[in-house]
Design a protein around this motif. Structure first.
Motif, PDB file in Angstrom:
ATOM      1  N   LEU A  92       0.808  -1.219   0.000  1.00 58.32           N
ATOM      2  CA  LEU A  92       0.000   0.000   0.000  1.00 58.32           C
ATOM      3  C   LEU A  92       0.840   1.266   0.000  1.00 58.32           C
ATOM      4  O   LEU A  92       0.362   2.339  -0.366  1.00 58.32           O
ATOM      5  CB  LEU A  92      -0.925   0.031   1.228  1.00 58.32           C
ATOM      6  N   GLY A  93       2.093   1.139   0.442  1.00 56.22           N
ATOM      7  CA  GLY A  93       2.917   2.329   0.627  1.00 56.22           C
ATOM      8  C   GLY A  93       2.837   2.809   2.058  1.00 56.22           C
ATOM      9  O   GLY A  93       1.905   2.472   2.810  1.00 56.22           O
ATOM     10  N   THR A  94       3.788   3.617   2.435  1.00 53.42           N
ATOM     11  CA  THR A  94       3.911   4.029   3.831  1.00 53.42           C
ATOM     12  C   THR A  94       2.705   4.835   4.302  1.00 53.42           C
ATOM     13  O   THR A  94       2.198   4.632   5.410  1.00 53.42           O
ATOM     14  CB  THR A  94       5.185   4.872   4.011  1.00 53.42           C
ATOM     15  N   LYS A  95       2.242   5.753   3.487  1.00 52.28           N
ATOM     16  CA  LYS A  95       1.174   6.662   3.912  1.00 52.28           C
ATOM     17  C   LYS A  95      -0.100   5.911   4.277  1.00 52.28           C
ATOM     18  O   LYS A  95      -0.635   6.055   5.388  1.00 52.28           O
ATOM     19  CB  LYS A  95       0.894   7.673   2.801  1.00 52.28           C
ATOM     20  N   ASN A  96      -0.589   5.090   3.377  1.00 48.95           N
ATOM     21  CA  ASN A  96      -1.847   4.372   3.625  1.00 48.95           C
ATOM     22  C   ASN A  96      -1.670   3.215   4.600  1.00 48.95           C
ATOM     23  O   ASN A  96      -2.538   2.962   5.443  1.00 48.95           O
ATOM     24  CB  ASN A  96      -2.423   3.871   2.307  1.00 48.95           C
ATOM     25  N   GLY A  97      -0.552   2.490   4.492  1.00 45.74           N
ATOM     26  CA  GLY A  97      -0.319   1.355   5.376  1.00 45.74           C
ATOM     27  C   GLY A  97      -0.231   1.761   6.832  1.00 45.74           C
ATOM     28  O   GLY A  97      -0.795   1.102   7.719  1.00 45.74           O
ATOM     29  N   TYR A  98       0.468   2.862   7.098  1.00 48.62           N
ATOM     30  CA  TYR A  98       0.608   3.348   8.484  1.00 48.62           C
ATOM     31  C   TYR A  98      -0.759   3.747   9.038  1.00 48.62           C
ATOM     32  O   TYR A  98      -1.087   3.493  10.209  1.00 48.62           O
ATOM     33  CB  TYR A  98       1.552   4.548   8.507  1.00 48.62           C
ATOM     34  N   THR A  99      -1.583   4.377   8.213  1.00 43.06           N
ATOM     35  CA  THR A  99      -2.905   4.820   8.655  1.00 43.06           C
ATOM     36  C   THR A  99      -3.793   3.635   9.029  1.00 43.06           C
ATOM     37  O   THR A  99      -4.503   3.663  10.046  1.00 43.06           O
ATOM     38  CB  THR A  99      -3.578   5.653   7.552  1.00 43.06           C
ATOM     39  N   VAL A 100      -3.764   2.578   8.221  1.00 47.22           N
ATOM     40  CA  VAL A 100      -4.538   1.362   8.534  1.00 47.22           C
ATOM     41  C   VAL A 100      -4.103   0.797   9.881  1.00 47.22           C
ATOM     42  O   VAL A 100      -4.931   0.433  10.731  1.00 47.22           O
ATOM     43  CB  VAL A 100      -4.359   0.305   7.421  1.00 47.22           C
ATOM     44  N   SER A 101      -2.793   0.757  10.103  1.00 53.28           N
ATOM     45  CA  SER A 101      -2.262   0.213  11.345  1.00 53.28           C
ATOM     46  C   SER A 101      -2.753   0.979  12.567  1.00 53.28           C
ATOM     47  O   SER A 101      -3.270   0.395  13.523  1.00 53.28           O
ATOM     48  CB  SER A 101      -0.723   0.240  11.293  1.00 53.28           C
ATOM     49  N   ILE A 102      -2.618   2.290  12.539  1.00 55.46           N
ATOM     50  CA  ILE A 102      -2.979   3.077  13.733  1.00 55.46           C
ATOM     51  C   ILE A 102      -4.489   3.092  13.950  1.00 55.46           C
ATOM     52  O   ILE A 102      -4.956   3.148  15.101  1.00 55.46           O
ATOM     53  CB  ILE A 102      -2.405   4.511  13.651  1.00 55.46           C
ATOM     54  N   ALA A 103      -5.266   2.988  12.882  1.00 55.99           N
ATOM     55  CA  ALA A 103      -6.718   2.926  13.040  1.00 55.99           C
ATOM     56  C   ALA A 103      -7.126   1.647  13.770  1.00 55.99           C
ATOM     57  O   ALA A 103      -7.963   1.674  14.686  1.00 55.99           O
ATOM     58  CB  ALA A 103      -7.399   2.998  11.669  1.00 55.99           C
ATOM     59  N   ILE A 104      -6.531   0.520  13.385  1.00 54.39           N
ATOM     60  CA  ILE A 104      -6.872  -0.762  14.026  1.00 54.39           C
ATOM     61  C   ILE A 104      -6.492  -0.743  15.497  1.00 54.39           C
ATOM     62  O   ILE A 104      -7.298  -1.100  16.367  1.00 54.39           O
ATOM     63  CB  ILE A 104      -6.168  -1.928  13.298  1.00 54.39           C
ATOM     64  N   TRP A 105      -5.248  -0.304  15.802  1.00 55.41           N
ATOM     65  CA  TRP A 105      -4.841  -0.407  17.208  1.00 55.41           C
ATOM     66  C   TRP A 105      -5.604   0.581  18.084  1.00 55.41           C
ATOM     67  O   TRP A 105      -5.849   0.305  19.259  1.00 55.41           O
ATOM     68  CB  TRP A 105      -3.332  -0.318  17.351  1.00 55.41           C
ATOM     69  N   SER A 106      -6.002   1.723  17.534  1.00 51.27           N
ATOM     70  CA  SER A 106      -6.726   2.704  18.338  1.00 51.27           C
ATOM     71  C   SER A 106      -8.114   2.201  18.715  1.00 51.27           C
ATOM     72  O   SER A 106      -8.565   2.357  19.851  1.00 51.27           O
ATOM     73  CB  SER A 106      -6.828   4.028  17.580  1.00 51.27           C
ATOM     74  N   VAL A 107      -8.809   1.581  17.755  1.00 47.93           N
ATOM     75  CA  VAL A 107     -10.151   1.048  18.032  1.00 47.93           C
ATOM     76  C   VAL A 107     -10.093  -0.030  19.110  1.00 47.93           C
ATOM     77  O   VAL A 107     -10.861  -0.014  20.085  1.00 47.93           O
ATOM     78  CB  VAL A 107     -10.785   0.488  16.742  1.00 47.93           C
ATOM     79  N   PHE A 108      -9.161  -0.969  18.961  1.00 48.95           N
ATOM     80  CA  PHE A 108      -9.079  -2.056  19.942  1.00 48.95           C
ATOM     81  C   PHE A 108      -8.525  -1.570  21.283  1.00 48.95           C
ATOM     82  O   PHE A 108      -8.866  -2.128  22.335  1.00 48.95           O
ATOM     83  CB  PHE A 108      -8.259  -3.212  19.380  1.00 48.95           C
ATOM     84  N   GLY A 109      -7.683  -0.546  21.260  1.00 51.08           N
ATOM     85  CA  GLY A 109      -7.219   0.030  22.518  1.00 51.08           C
ATOM     86  C   GLY A 109      -8.388   0.570  23.327  1.00 51.08           C
ATOM     87  O   GLY A 109      -8.493   0.342  24.542  1.00 51.08           O
ATOM     88  N   MET A 110      -9.306   1.260  22.650  1.00 48.71           N
ATOM     89  CA  MET A 110     -10.470   1.812  23.352  1.00 48.71           C
ATOM     90  C   MET A 110     -11.447   0.730  23.787  1.00 48.71           C
ATOM     91  O   MET A 110     -12.163   0.895  24.787  1.00 48.71           O
ATOM     92  CB  MET A 110     -11.160   2.849  22.457  1.00 48.71           C
ATOM     93  N   LEU A 111     -11.488  -0.379  23.054  1.00 49.89           N
ATOM     94  CA  LEU A 111     -12.408  -1.462  23.414  1.00 49.89           C
ATOM     95  C   LEU A 111     -12.072  -2.112  24.759  1.00 49.89           C
ATOM     96  O   LEU A 111     -12.933  -2.768  25.350  1.00 49.89           O
ATOM     97  CB  LEU A 111     -12.436  -2.522  22.312  1.00 49.89           C
ATOM     98  N   HIS A 112     -10.834  -1.938  25.251  1.00 48.52           N
ATOM     99  CA  HIS A 112     -10.510  -2.442  26.598  1.00 48.52           C
ATOM    100  C   HIS A 112     -11.481  -1.894  27.635  1.00 48.52           C
ATOM    101  O   HIS A 112     -11.807  -2.573  28.617  1.00 48.52           O
ATOM    102  CB  HIS A 112      -9.089  -2.010  27.005  1.00 48.52           C
ATOM    103  N   ALA A 113     -11.919  -0.653  27.431  1.00 46.82           N
ATOM    104  CA  ALA A 113     -12.774   0.006  28.425  1.00 46.82           C
ATOM    105  C   ALA A 113     -14.147  -0.636  28.533  1.00 46.82           C
ATOM    106  O   ALA A 113     -14.877  -0.395  29.506  1.00 46.82           O
ATOM    107  CB  ALA A 113     -12.912   1.490  28.076  1.00 46.82           C
ATOM    108  N   LEU A 114     -14.546  -1.469  27.551  1.00 45.88           N
ATOM    109  CA  LEU A 114     -15.860  -2.106  27.577  1.00 45.88           C
ATOM    110  C   LEU A 114     -15.851  -3.455  28.285  1.00 45.88           C
ATOM    111  O   LEU A 114     -16.913  -4.062  28.479  1.00 45.88           O
ATOM    112  CB  LEU A 114     -16.378  -2.293  26.143  1.00 45.88           C
TER     113      LEU A 114
END
Length: 433
Positions: A75-97
């Protein structure tokens, strides 16, 4: 002497974004380690339960390293990095549930998603560094963004200590904070990032400096992920990444060790962690600088990197004695020196990849190495959790012995696998001088 004003320094703005992302990554990653003694009491976890939650993270991290490394190269650095941080941020917040009735499986599921997403950070960051810095500056640049791991680890106990009560009240809030930070990062990343060759804010002089020790422009043809598997250089890096298990031991088990051995709790862990990780920050920056300094003195890349790695391994060795000291602060400083040595080691082994491989293979190789490091962490977690439940705190003795001695042994094998660090061209063929 190079005139930095004439050359330009936009590459350091990109580096600042790498540091910001890595800080978010390690803040998310560190929260559970800081709260571990409190969460254990709240939810009635055993050491094996906690180890299984950590193993879930590392299984996902291992799988994610393989998947994300290849994805980022495609995907290239720009899009690949964005996919990565989106996934970890969502699951990071899901700990609170997560609720008490299914705390182990709930935390394990959230950690699994977090680990899968966070696996993309280092492949993307190393690829970005290879795109934006010449070889002689890459270890220093890597050392700077790698130092942000400690910034995140330092921030976690202060934020947790400020927000979370000793009985666990408000434990969910720290898991939610990074969602806001990640949104800000994605906005800045999309606004600022393009490859240096097409970036409107990169001067001709800065682009020439970035490409000053490259073999020339690479084609846009993608390399299949499997093409790096039969390269000894890939497995030299992967072997060096086994030491990730040691770093994760400090990160995820450090607060438990200090609590079990010296009675440190959630409100007085901040200062010990600050000391340990500020020392780690210094090691990351100095380790990255040192190999570059040797290269500027005329040393070969091979000699500069490996002598620096040897110095790191020797600095780490005294951590073997942590479990037999009765002094809390001596133990903290020994761990701090080892953490500094590890981060200096890490800055240089990451740079080995871009020293040897073409840029378009960098993320895939980093992903394979990260997978091996995660598997080593899984084995270590399982063994340590079992030993602590069966033999008590004596299990920490063996953990620190292995943590201190493994670097020298691994460095010997890395040298055997990659004695000359001969770079590979864009077709993965040796570049013979």
């Amino acid at each position: 002497m190079i005139d930095s004003k004439k050359i330009g320094n936009y590459r350091y703005r990109i580096l600042a974004l790498l540091m910001f992302a890595t800080t978010i990554n390690y803040f998310d990653r560190s929260i559970i380690g800081v709260m571990a003694p409190t969460l254990e009491k709240m939810f009635g976890w055993t050491n094996k339960d906690y180890a299984n939650i950590m193993i879930a993270f590392k299984v996902a991290y291992a799988l994610g390293m393989l998947f994300m490394g290849g994805l980022i190269d495609r995907l290239g650095t720009k899009n690949g990095y964005t996919v990565s941080i989106a996934i970890w941020s969502v699951f990071g917040m899901l700990h609170a549930l997560v609720r008490p009735g299914f705390s182990v499986i709930g935390f394990a599921a959230a950690r699994f998603g977090l680990g899968f997403g966070e696996a993309g950070n280092f492949p993307a960051a190393i690829k970005t560094t290879a795109e934006w810095f010449p070889k002689k500056d890459r270890a220093f640049a890597t050392g700077l963004f790698n130092a942000a791991t400690s910034i995140g680890a330092i921030a976690a106990p202060f934020v947790v200590g400020w927000i979370v009560h000793e009985d666990g009240e408000n434990w969910q809030i720290p898991f939610l904070i990074t969602g806001v930070l990640s949104t800000l990062w994605v906005f800045l990343w999309f606004r600022m990032y393009k490859k240096p060759e097409i970036h409107p804010h990169v001067s001709i002089e800065e682009l020439a400096y970035i490409q000053s020790d490259s073999a020339g422009a690479e084609s846009e043809e993608k390399l299949p992920w499997k093409s790096v598997l039969d390269k000894r250089q890939t497995w030299a890096f992967a072997l060096a990444k086994v030491t990730d298990a040691v770093w994760w031991f400090y990160l995820f088990w450090g607060a438990k060790f200090l609590a079990d051995t010296f009675g440190v709790n959630i409100h007085n862990i901040a200062l010990p962690f600050f000391v340990i990780y500020i020392m780690a920050d210094g090691g990351s920056i100095l380790g990255g600088y040192l190999s570059g300094y040797f290269m500027r003195k005329g040393w070969t890349v091979n000699k500069a990197r490996k002598i620096t790695l040897l110095i790191c391994a020797l600095i780490i060795l005294p951590v073997c004695f942590v479990a037999i000291t009765d002094s809390k602060w001596l133990a903290i400083f020994l761990i701090g020196f080892a953490a500094a040595g590890h981060q200096a080691w890490s800055a240089n082994i990451f740079t080995l990849v871009s020293d040897v491989f073409p840029k378009k293979a960098t993320a895939s190789v980093v992903g394979i190495g990260g997978m091996v490091g995660a598997v080593a962490g899984i084995v270590a977690d399982y063994a340590l959790g079992s030993v602590l439940d069966s033999a008590g705190n004596s299990g920490y003795f063996w953990a620190f012995m292995i943590a201190g001695s493994c670097y020298l042994i691994i460095l010997g094998f890395v040298h055997l696998l990659m004695p000359h660090m001969t770079p590979l061209d864009e077709n993965l063929k040796p570049i013979l001088k």
